[in-house]
Every structure is written in structure tokens, then in C-alpha cells.
Design a protein around this motif. Structure first.
Motif, PDB file in Angstrom:
ATOM      1  N   GLY A   1     -11.816 -12.875  -1.575  1.00 13.01           N
ATOM      2  CA  GLY A   1     -11.080 -12.330  -2.710  1.00 13.01           C
ATOM      3  C   GLY A   1     -10.754 -13.377  -3.759  1.00 13.01           C
ATOM      4  O   GLY A   1     -11.465 -14.360  -3.955  1.00 13.01           O
ATOM      5  N   THR A   2      -9.647 -13.146  -4.431  1.00 10.22           N
ATOM      6  CA  THR A   2      -9.262 -13.964  -5.576  1.00 10.22           C
ATOM      7  C   THR A   2      -8.370 -15.112  -5.119  1.00 10.22           C
ATOM      8  O   THR A   2      -7.340 -14.863  -4.484  1.00 10.22           O
ATOM      9  CB  THR A   2      -8.520 -13.083  -6.607  1.00 10.22           C
ATOM     10  N   PRO A   3      -8.757 -16.370  -5.407  1.00 11.15           N
ATOM     11  CA  PRO A   3      -7.894 -17.496  -5.045  1.00 11.15           C
ATOM     12  C   PRO A   3      -6.508 -17.309  -5.661  1.00 11.15           C
ATOM     13  O   PRO A   3      -6.347 -16.639  -6.695  1.00 11.15           O
ATOM     14  CB  PRO A   3      -8.606 -18.704  -5.664  1.00 11.15           C
ATOM     15  N   LEU A   4      -5.506 -17.900  -5.024  1.00 10.50           N
ATOM     16  CA  LEU A   4      -4.086 -17.843  -5.457  1.00 10.50           C
ATOM     17  C   LEU A   4      -3.395 -16.530  -5.103  1.00 10.50           C
ATOM     18  O   LEU A   4      -2.168 -16.456  -5.144  1.00 10.50           O
ATOM     19  CB  LEU A   4      -3.897 -18.101  -6.960  1.00 10.50           C
ATOM     20  N   ILE A   5      -4.150 -15.470  -4.837  1.00 12.37           N
ATOM     21  CA  ILE A   5      -3.501 -14.205  -4.488  1.00 12.37           C
ATOM     22  C   ILE A   5      -3.320 -14.212  -2.967  1.00 12.37           C
ATOM     23  O   ILE A   5      -4.271 -13.967  -2.215  1.00 12.37           O
ATOM     24  CB  ILE A   5      -4.335 -12.982  -4.948  1.00 12.37           C
ATOM     25  N   SER A   6      -2.107 -14.569  -2.526  1.00 17.94           N
ATOM     26  CA  SER A   6      -1.821 -14.819  -1.100  1.00 17.94           C
ATOM     27  C   SER A   6      -2.830 -15.808  -0.524  1.00 17.94           C
ATOM     28  O   SER A   6      -3.249 -15.685   0.635  1.00 17.94           O
ATOM     29  CB  SER A   6      -1.825 -13.516  -0.286  1.00 17.94           C
ATOM     30  N   ASP A   7      -3.248 -16.730  -1.295  1.00 17.81           N
ATOM     31  CA  ASP A   7      -4.222 -17.753  -0.906  1.00 17.81           C
ATOM     32  C   ASP A   7      -3.888 -19.058  -1.624  1.00 17.81           C
ATOM     33  O   ASP A   7      -3.166 -19.039  -2.634  1.00 17.81           O
ATOM     34  CB  ASP A   7      -5.641 -17.305  -1.337  1.00 17.81           C
ATOM     35  N   PRO A   8      -4.435 -20.191  -1.125  1.00 20.02           N
ATOM     36  CA  PRO A   8      -4.146 -21.482  -1.779  1.00 20.02           C
ATOM     37  C   PRO A   8      -4.649 -21.531  -3.222  1.00 20.02           C
ATOM     38  O   PRO A   8      -5.494 -20.726  -3.619  1.00 20.02           O
ATOM     39  CB  PRO A   8      -4.925 -22.489  -0.928  1.00 20.02           C
TER      40      PRO A   8
ATOM     41  N   CYS B   1     -10.474  -8.240  -5.135  1.00 22.13           N
ATOM     42  CA  CYS B   1      -9.095  -8.548  -4.769  1.00 22.13           C
ATOM     43  C   CYS B   1      -8.623  -7.337  -3.953  1.00 22.13           C
ATOM     44  O   CYS B   1      -8.713  -6.201  -4.429  1.00 22.13           O
ATOM     45  CB  CYS B   1      -8.248  -8.724  -6.028  1.00 22.13           C
ATOM     46  N   ALA B   2      -8.145  -7.589  -2.732  1.00 21.01           N
ATOM     47  CA  ALA B   2      -7.868  -6.470  -1.816  1.00 21.01           C
ATOM     48  C   ALA B   2      -6.816  -5.518  -2.382  1.00 21.01           C
ATOM     49  O   ALA B   2      -6.937  -4.299  -2.247  1.00 21.01           O
ATOM     50  CB  ALA B   2      -7.436  -7.009  -0.454  1.00 21.01           C
ATOM     51  N   LEU B   3      -5.779  -6.064  -3.031  1.00 22.86           N
ATOM     52  CA  LEU B   3      -4.710  -5.160  -3.472  1.00 22.86           C
ATOM     53  C   LEU B   3      -5.193  -4.221  -4.568  1.00 22.86           C
ATOM     54  O   LEU B   3      -4.836  -3.041  -4.589  1.00 22.86           O
ATOM     55  CB  LEU B   3      -3.466  -5.953  -3.903  1.00 22.86           C
TER      56      LEU B   3
ATOM     57  N   GLU C   1      -9.949  -2.611   6.261  1.00 21.44           N
ATOM     58  CA  GLU C   1     -11.343  -3.083   6.255  1.00 21.44           C
ATOM     59  C   GLU C   1     -12.098  -2.674   4.977  1.00 21.44           C
ATOM     60  O   GLU C   1     -13.235  -2.177   5.038  1.00 21.44           O
ATOM     61  CB  GLU C   1     -12.078  -2.570   7.502  1.00 21.44           C
ATOM     62  N   LEU C   2     -11.449  -2.895   3.855  1.00 22.64           N
ATOM     63  CA  LEU C   2     -12.042  -2.499   2.570  1.00 22.64           C
ATOM     64  C   LEU C   2     -13.407  -3.139   2.359  1.00 22.64           C
ATOM     65  O   LEU C   2     -13.571  -4.335   2.636  1.00 22.64           O
ATOM     66  CB  LEU C   2     -11.099  -2.904   1.431  1.00 22.64           C
ATOM     67  N   THR C   3     -14.311  -2.369   1.866  1.00 20.57           N
ATOM     68  CA  THR C   3     -15.701  -2.749   1.545  1.00 20.57           C
ATOM     69  C   THR C   3     -16.534  -3.078   2.786  1.00 20.57           C
ATOM     70  O   THR C   3     -17.672  -3.508   2.671  1.00 20.57           O
ATOM     71  CB  THR C   3     -15.811  -3.932   0.541  1.00 20.57           C
TER      72      THR C   3
ATOM     73  N   TYR D   1       1.711  -4.291   0.043  1.00 20.02           N
ATOM     74  CA  TYR D   1       1.852  -5.419   0.976  1.00 20.02           C
ATOM     75  C   TYR D   1       0.502  -5.756   1.594  1.00 20.02           C
ATOM     76  O   TYR D   1      -0.357  -4.878   1.744  1.00 20.02           O
ATOM     77  CB  TYR D   1       2.799  -5.050   2.125  1.00 20.02           C
ATOM     78  N   TYR D   2       0.351  -7.012   1.997  1.00 19.46           N
ATOM     79  CA  TYR D   2      -0.766  -7.400   2.854  1.00 19.46           C
ATOM     80  C   TYR D   2      -0.241  -7.446   4.283  1.00 19.46           C
ATOM     81  O   TYR D   2       0.904  -7.855   4.522  1.00 19.46           O
ATOM     82  CB  TYR D   2      -1.295  -8.791   2.461  1.00 19.46           C
ATOM     83  N   GLU D   3      -1.090  -7.041   5.230  1.00 21.53           N
ATOM     84  CA  GLU D   3      -0.659  -7.116   6.630  1.00 21.53           C
ATOM     85  C   GLU D   3      -1.858  -7.382   7.540  1.00 21.53           C
ATOM     86  O   GLU D   3      -3.000  -7.041   7.189  1.00 21.53           O
ATOM     87  CB  GLU D   3       0.039  -5.794   7.020  1.00 21.53           C
TER      88      GLU D   3
ATOM     89  N   GLU E   1      -8.232  -5.870   8.732  1.00 20.27           N
ATOM     90  CA  GLU E   1      -7.273  -6.307   7.702  1.00 20.27           C
ATOM     91  C   GLU E   1      -6.735  -5.087   6.962  1.00 20.27           C
ATOM     92  O   GLU E   1      -7.463  -4.128   6.727  1.00 20.27           O
ATOM     93  CB  GLU E   1      -7.985  -7.212   6.704  1.00 20.27           C
ATOM     94  N   PHE E   2      -5.476  -5.180   6.573  1.00 21.68           N
ATOM     95  CA  PHE E   2      -4.805  -4.018   5.964  1.00 21.68           C
ATOM     96  C   PHE E   2      -4.166  -4.346   4.622  1.00 21.68           C
ATOM     97  O   PHE E   2      -3.556  -5.408   4.451  1.00 21.68           O
ATOM     98  CB  PHE E   2      -3.670  -3.524   6.857  1.00 21.68           C
ATOM     99  N   VAL E   3      -4.255  -3.374   3.726  1.00 23.30           N
ATOM    100  CA  VAL E   3      -3.341  -3.336   2.588  1.00 23.30           C
ATOM    101  C   VAL E   3      -2.453  -2.117   2.838  1.00 23.30           C
ATOM    102  O   VAL E   3      -2.954  -1.019   3.104  1.00 23.30           O
ATOM    103  CB  VAL E   3      -4.079  -3.199   1.245  1.00 23.30           C
TER     104      VAL E   3
END
Ligand code: SAM
Length: 280
Positions: A86-93, A115-117, A188-190, A160-162, A218-220
């Protein structure tokens, strides 16, 4: 390709075909790829037939690596920042690095992509005109419940991410704190087992307990926002107190006690209690 530039490159969240042509061209052309996990991202680069020097930049070393990346950029090199998915910085470093680049006047160019969300929201059927993204909730139950209590009154869609490990715990907390809310789980998107489930938290929890495959991956987790309470200045918190007391007491007594605890009108609480009973 611009030199002295940090490219923030979104990569797939499951389906590798979701990478953009521009992302591929950029990954081919940069001097260095900075990745959250080099082994993980090397698999993506291998899939794309790209060989590049890589450096690891993750939550535990990010601050110490910043100077190194800024030096590379100042020397005229270009760097692509990618995360595992996904997209860096979005719940990621990546935030400290991008912040430091902005501070030092280093060029930063974003390459939009998965981006999962956003992917989850686009197909959930919940309002998307206004939403708030809350990232991951705390792992510990007490802290998690406190964070959920903070948004009891929030009327915007909540996202939320979970992870697989805590999805049942989260549904249990939601069933307790927001029993009426519509919840949508995007799993499990995509990917092959992509699933959208929608219902109240208690129903979804039961569904997952009956079919453990539905807890995997993986869940949103998305929640409809709170219905604004029409009557006389009552809040979601007041409603929560009233509902909790109504489980143990007759409505009249529950309304009286809630009025004592919250300072709100006993009559308004009584009327709200009647509506809640009607909706049961
Ligand atoms: N940067 C990523 C993004 O742009 O969405 C998010 C990274 S965060 C560390 C990982 C979390 O994102 C997972 O625990 C899950 O909540 C969510 N996620 C990532 N990929 C997903 C997918 N394919 N399906 C559902 N949720 C996903």
C-alpha cells in the motif's frame, strides 16, 4: 526522472497487477529503493524484473537512517520509498523521513496507488463524504475500549485497521460499546479470498466464530457514524449510560439514575429509553 528527489511509491496490497505504470517506471529509474522490509520488497522488484540497490528503513531504525537518505539525495541521487504494502506512511514507516526532507527543502513526489482504507471504503456501502481513519487500535483491551469510547459520538464513518489476531476481540468490544452500529469488515482486499461482511458487531462475531476461515488475513473495519441524537442535548455517552443501566433496571429507574449521573433531563432520557426499546 528528477534527481535529488524522494519518490513515495504506493505498491499493491495483494494483487500485484495493481501497481501503476508510473510506479514501475520510477522504481526502474531511481538510484536506490528504501524499503520497510528489503526481502519483502525485493520479491516485488523481482516480479517486475527490476534490480536495484536497496536499503532497509523501518520503524526501529528510521530516525538513524534519515541522515543517510538525505545525504544520498543531496549528492544528486533519487530514492524511492516503499512499504510492504500500500501507501507508505499510512500506518507504515516514512513520516520522519518525509518530514525531514520537507524541513531540508528536499523534493518529495508522491506516486498514488493502492491503500487498504480507500479500497475498503470504496466498496463498503457506508457514507464516504466524511470519514475518519483511526489506524490500528491499541492491542490491550482497556486502552482499546478507551479509544472506542472517545468516538462514541462521532457521526462520521469510522475506519480502523485490524489484524487476524485481534479481530474477534475488537468485534466483542464493538458489540458491547456500539451494539446498534452497522459494521463492515473488508478482508483480504484484492486477494483470492476477498470478502465483505456487513452487520451488527455481535452478528459478525458469531459469523466469524462459526467459520474460522473468516478470521484469517488482513482486515479493514468500518463503522457507520453515530446517529445524531435529536432530543434535548443528549449525547452518545448519555445514551451509553442509559442503555447499560436499562439492562439491569426498569426504564423509569434507569432514566432517573442516568439523569443523576449526567445532569441531563430525566424526561428526555425516558423518551430516549422508549425509542431504544422500540428499536430492539
Ligand atoms: N500502508 C498500508 C495501506 O496503504 O493501506 C497499510 C499498512 S498497515 C501496516 C497493514 C494493515 O492494513 C493490515 O493489518 C490491514 O488492517 C490493512 N490491510 C493491508 N492490506 C490489506 C488487504 N489486502 N485487505 C484488508 N486489509 C488490508
Amino acid at each position: 526522472m528528477t534527481k535529488n528527489t524522494l519518490y513515495v511509491v504506493a505498491t499493491p496490497i495483494g494483487n500485484l497487477d495493481d501497481i501503476s505504470r508510473r510506479a514501475i517506471d520510477t522504481l526502474k529509474q531511481v538510484d536506490v529503493v528504501a524499503a520497510e522490509d528489503t526481502r519483502h520488497s525485493r520479491r516485488l522488484l523481482d516480479h517486475l524484473g527490476i534490480r536495484k540497490p536497496m536499503m532497509a528503513i523501518h520503524d526501529h531504525n528510521e530516525r538513524s537512517k534519515i541522515d543517510q537518505v538525505i545525504e544520498l539525495l543531496s549528492d544528486g541521487q533519487s530514492v524511492a520509498l516503499v512499504s510492504d504494502a500500500g501507501t507508505p506512511l499510512i500506518s507504515d514507516p516514512g513520516y520522519p523521513l518525509v518530514n525531514a526532507c520537507r524541513d531540508k527543502g528536499v523534493n518529495v513526489i508522491p506516486l498514488p496507488g493502492p491503500c487498504a482504507l480507500i479500497t475498503a471504503l470504496s466498496a463498503a456501502g457506508l457514507p464516504t463524504d466524511r470519514f475518519i481513519f483511526e489506524g490500528f487500535l491499541p492491542a490491550k483491551s482497556k486502552a482499546r475500549r478507551e479509544r472506542l469510547q472517545e468516538v462514541l459520538e462521532e457521526t462520521r464513518t469510522l475506519v480502523y485497521y485490524e489484524s487476524t489476531h485481534r479481530i474477534l476481540n475488537l468485534l466483542e468490544d464493538l458489540a458491547d460499546l456500539m451494539p446498534e452500529r452497522r459494521v463492515v469488515l473488508a478482508r483480504e482486499l484484492t486477494k483470492r479470498f476477498e470478502t465483505f461482511l456487513s452487520g451488527r458487531a455481535a452478528e459478525l462475531k458469531q459469523r466469524l466464530e462459526e467459520d474460522s476461515d473468516q478470521t484469517k488475513g488482513e482486515f479493514v473495519v468500518m463503522l457507520a457514524g453515530a446517529e445524531p441524537i435529536e432530543s434535548e442535548g443528549l449525547t452518545q455517552q448519555d445514551q451509553y449510560v442509559l442503555k447499560t443501566l436499562m439492562e439491569a433496571l426498569p426504564l423509569k429507574k434507569a432514566a432517573q439514575m442516568t439523569a443523576n449521573l449526567t445532569g441531563k433531563s430525566k424526561n428526555a432520557l425516558y423518551q430516549l429509553g422508549l425509542t431504544l426499546k422500540d428499536n430492539e
